[in-house]
Design a protein around this motif. Structure first.
Motif, PDB file in Angstrom:
ATOM      1  N   LEU A   1     -65.302   8.917  14.880  1.00 38.98           N
ATOM      2  CA  LEU A   1     -65.526   8.811  13.416  1.00 38.98           C
ATOM      3  C   LEU A   1     -67.231   9.244  13.286  1.00 38.98           C
ATOM      4  O   LEU A   1     -67.548   9.486  12.134  1.00 38.98           O
ATOM      5  N   ASN A   2     -67.788   9.013  14.373  1.00 42.15           N
ATOM      6  CA  ASN A   2     -69.166   9.237  14.367  1.00 42.15           C
ATOM      7  C   ASN A   2     -69.633  10.613  14.724  1.00 42.15           C
ATOM      8  O   ASN A   2     -70.732  10.885  15.135  1.00 42.15           O
ATOM      9  N   SER A   3     -68.594  11.731  14.406  1.00 41.52           N
ATOM     10  CA  SER A   3     -68.611  12.968  14.998  1.00 41.52           C
ATOM     11  C   SER A   3     -69.634  13.673  14.320  1.00 41.52           C
ATOM     12  O   SER A   3     -70.277  14.935  14.710  1.00 41.52           O
ATOM     13  N   ASP A   4     -70.438  13.215  13.335  1.00 38.08           N
ATOM     14  CA  ASP A   4     -71.386  13.882  12.486  1.00 38.08           C
ATOM     15  C   ASP A   4     -72.626  13.934  13.344  1.00 38.08           C
ATOM     16  O   ASP A   4     -73.374  14.814  13.259  1.00 38.08           O
ATOM     17  N   SER A   5     -72.890  12.963  14.291  1.00 41.34           N
ATOM     18  CA  SER A   5     -74.086  12.825  15.166  1.00 41.34           C
ATOM     19  C   SER A   5     -73.540  13.376  16.383  1.00 41.34           C
ATOM     20  O   SER A   5     -73.168  12.649  17.393  1.00 41.34           O
ATOM     21  N   ARG A   6     -73.498  14.805  16.781  1.00 42.06           N
ATOM     22  CA  ARG A   6     -73.036  15.233  17.696  1.00 42.06           C
ATOM     23  C   ARG A   6     -74.214  15.195  19.048  1.00 42.06           C
ATOM     24  O   ARG A   6     -74.801  16.522  18.985  1.00 42.06           O
ATOM     25  N   THR A   7     -74.812  14.328  19.400  1.00 42.15           N
ATOM     26  CA  THR A   7     -75.666  14.312  20.436  1.00 42.15           C
ATOM     27  C   THR A   7     -75.095  14.119  21.739  1.00 42.15           C
ATOM     28  O   THR A   7     -73.879  13.682  22.008  1.00 42.15           O
TER      29      THR A   7
ATOM     30  N   LEU B   1     -62.224  17.569  24.035  1.00 37.80           N
ATOM     31  CA  LEU B   1     -62.553  18.617  23.232  1.00 37.80           C
ATOM     32  C   LEU B   1     -63.785  18.693  22.582  1.00 37.80           C
ATOM     33  O   LEU B   1     -64.745  19.543  22.700  1.00 37.80           O
ATOM     34  N   ALA B   2     -64.486  17.352  22.341  1.00 35.14           N
ATOM     35  CA  ALA B   2     -65.697  17.124  21.984  1.00 35.14           C
ATOM     36  C   ALA B   2     -66.726  17.648  22.967  1.00 35.14           C
ATOM     37  O   ALA B   2     -67.639  18.336  22.814  1.00 35.14           O
ATOM     38  N   LEU B   3     -66.460  17.391  24.407  1.00 39.57           N
ATOM     39  CA  LEU B   3     -67.206  17.991  25.500  1.00 39.57           C
ATOM     40  C   LEU B   3     -67.225  19.254  25.621  1.00 39.57           C
ATOM     41  O   LEU B   3     -68.322  19.768  25.545  1.00 39.57           O
TER      42      LEU B   3
ATOM     43  N   ASP C   1     -69.408  23.298   7.989  1.00 42.28           N
ATOM     44  CA  ASP C   1     -70.809  23.966   7.616  1.00 42.28           C
ATOM     45  C   ASP C   1     -72.043  23.624   8.282  1.00 42.28           C
ATOM     46  O   ASP C   1     -73.102  23.980   7.992  1.00 42.28           O
ATOM     47  N   GLN C   2     -71.734  22.495   9.098  1.00 39.10           N
ATOM     48  CA  GLN C   2     -72.739  21.752  10.077  1.00 39.10           C
ATOM     49  C   GLN C   2     -73.111  22.782  11.212  1.00 39.10           C
ATOM     50  O   GLN C   2     -72.313  23.568  11.722  1.00 39.10           O
ATOM     51  N   GLU C   3     -74.272  22.622  11.617  1.00 42.85           N
ATOM     52  CA  GLU C   3     -74.605  23.203  13.005  1.00 42.85           C
ATOM     53  C   GLU C   3     -73.575  22.625  14.056  1.00 42.85           C
ATOM     54  O   GLU C   3     -73.375  21.730  14.218  1.00 42.85           O
ATOM     55  N   LYS C   4     -73.175  23.616  14.935  1.00 44.53           N
ATOM     56  CA  LYS C   4     -72.174  23.536  15.890  1.00 44.53           C
ATOM     57  C   LYS C   4     -72.865  22.975  17.134  1.00 44.53           C
ATOM     58  O   LYS C   4     -74.083  23.182  17.394  1.00 44.53           O
ATOM     59  N   GLY C   5     -72.261  22.723  18.102  1.00 37.98           N
ATOM     60  CA  GLY C   5     -72.628  22.128  19.561  1.00 37.98           C
ATOM     61  C   GLY C   5     -73.206  20.746  19.288  1.00 37.98           C
ATOM     62  O   GLY C   5     -73.231  19.714  18.507  1.00 37.98           O
ATOM     63  N   ILE C   6     -73.736  20.469  20.623  1.00 36.55           N
ATOM     64  CA  ILE C   6     -74.305  19.123  21.027  1.00 36.55           C
ATOM     65  C   ILE C   6     -75.945  19.317  20.680  1.00 36.55           C
ATOM     66  O   ILE C   6     -76.498  20.303  21.268  1.00 36.55           O
ATOM     67  N   GLN C   7     -76.665  18.487  20.024  1.00 38.59           N
ATOM     68  CA  GLN C   7     -78.013  18.626  19.455  1.00 38.59           C
ATOM     69  C   GLN C   7     -78.829  18.928  20.662  1.00 38.59           C
ATOM     70  O   GLN C   7     -79.748  19.924  20.598  1.00 38.59           O
ATOM     71  N   GLU C   8     -78.981  18.379  21.655  1.00 38.41           N
ATOM     72  CA  GLU C   8     -79.762  18.355  22.753  1.00 38.41           C
ATOM     73  C   GLU C   8     -79.692  19.800  23.572  1.00 38.41           C
ATOM     74  O   GLU C   8     -80.527  20.408  23.839  1.00 38.41           O
ATOM     75  N   PHE C   9     -78.395  20.516  23.570  1.00 38.09           N
ATOM     76  CA  PHE C   9     -78.219  21.793  23.999  1.00 38.09           C
ATOM     77  C   PHE C   9     -78.679  22.686  23.277  1.00 38.09           C
ATOM     78  O   PHE C   9     -78.919  23.743  23.637  1.00 38.09           O
ATOM     79  N   ARG C  10     -78.155  22.503  21.903  1.00 35.84           N
ATOM     80  CA  ARG C  10     -78.472  23.332  20.659  1.00 35.84           C
ATOM     81  C   ARG C  10     -80.027  23.772  20.782  1.00 35.84           C
ATOM     82  O   ARG C  10     -80.498  24.703  20.406  1.00 35.84           O
TER      83      ARG C  10
END
Length: 297
Positions: free
Chosen positions: A44-50, A189-191, A223-232
């Motif tokens: 449920l915290n997938s908004d923070s894709r870190t 899938l998240a990974l 509509d949010q930026e895709k991917g993992i924050q640190e990778f992106r």
């Protein structure tokens, strides 16, 4: 005295019967359900894709599979599964796919570590030719991650095991294994999608598929930026034309590269633990199938 003896005898019989039931009320079932609930909360915290979020999901998933392995090794579970060889075959198929996918991922993430380390040396030397090769390797990795996602789609189409009403398998046991497969899909899938989208491939499943698996569809996520924050954050634009960048700009990029290297190592370690727990659970299923064949002979 006779009445008292009968009451005691009934109580003893009930206890024996409850113990012999295949995992219906075993404490490990409840522990596993708690761990699955933790993963649902995590999703449920997938908004923070870190990267930290990904590592947390892998840690929870490893714990889930460890608990499942404990349940699969219970005598009453094996007795329950022994009467359902076709069901075990289907589970083995699912777990083999997960093991294969995570095995491939281990090879890919190790390669990324090596290329990322070499890229840091190239950045210090401002070797743009080697940096360009690193950018190409990341795009290649993104395509390979997308293939892992596609490979998992065959598992998701076949996970309705609990609905088959297998004779001799309790509803609790069937349902909890179904949930384990579901949360394994969610984290995987998240990974894989996260890394694929971070490195710029376009032909990946949208994050809404992850939301669908967890029964949480949020249109705003598209509509949010895709991917993992640190990778992106280490995009191709940050790596090109190093010679034109100022000292401070280069210093910031180098720090992000070092931080990402640490996160890559953490993800590698977390996924390796999941990989081992998947193998262990599959071995337990194989043992249950072997036991069934021995009884048959």
């Amino acid at each position: 005295m006779g009445l008292r003896f009968k009451i005691v005898n009934i109580v003893i019989k009930k206890r024996v019967r409850s113990i012999s039931l295949p995992c219906r009320s075993h404490p490990l079932i409840f522990q596993l359900k708690d761990q699955i609930a933790n993963l649902h909360s995590w999703s449920l915290n997938s908004d923070s894709r870190t990267a930290a979020w990904i590592c947390e999901g892998l840690s929870h998933l490893k714990t889930v599979h460890n608990h499942l392995d404990d349940i699969l090794n219970l005598p009453q579970t094996r007795e329950s599964l022994r009467h359902n060889p076709h069901w075990i075959d289907k589970l083995l198929e699912h777990f083999l796919r997960f093991v294969d996918v995570y095995g491939i991922f281990q090879t890919l993430i190790l390669s990324l570590k090596e290329e990322h380390s070499a890229a840091q040396v190239a950045m210090r030397r401002k070797d743009e030719e080697k940096i360009a090769l690193y950018v190409k390797s990341r795009k290649r990795l993104a395509r390979q991650m997308a293939k892992l996602v596609s490979s998992l789609s065959t598992v998701q189409k076949k996970t309705k095991i609990a609905e088959q009403g297998q004779a001799g398998v309790t509803a609790d046991l069937a349902a909890v294994i179904e949930e384990v497969i579901g949360v394994t899909m969610t984290v995987s899938l998240a990974l894989f999608n996260g890394i694929s989208e971070s490195f710029g491939t376009k032909n990946t499943w949208r994050w809404t598929r992850l939301d669908r698996v967890t029964k949480k569809v949020k249109k705003s996520a598209e509509d949010q930026e895709k991917g993992i924050q640190e990778f992106r954050e280490i995009g191709s634009e940050n790596l090109r034309e190093l010679k034109k960048k100022g000292k401070e700009e280069t210093k910031i990029a180098m720090k992000k590269m070092r931080d990402l290297e640490d996160w890559i190592s953490d993800i590698e370690n977390g996924s390796q633990r999941v990989f081992r727990s998947l193998i262990s659970a599959r071995v337990s299923l194989l043992n249950a199938l072997s036991q069934q064949q021995e009884h048959k002979n």
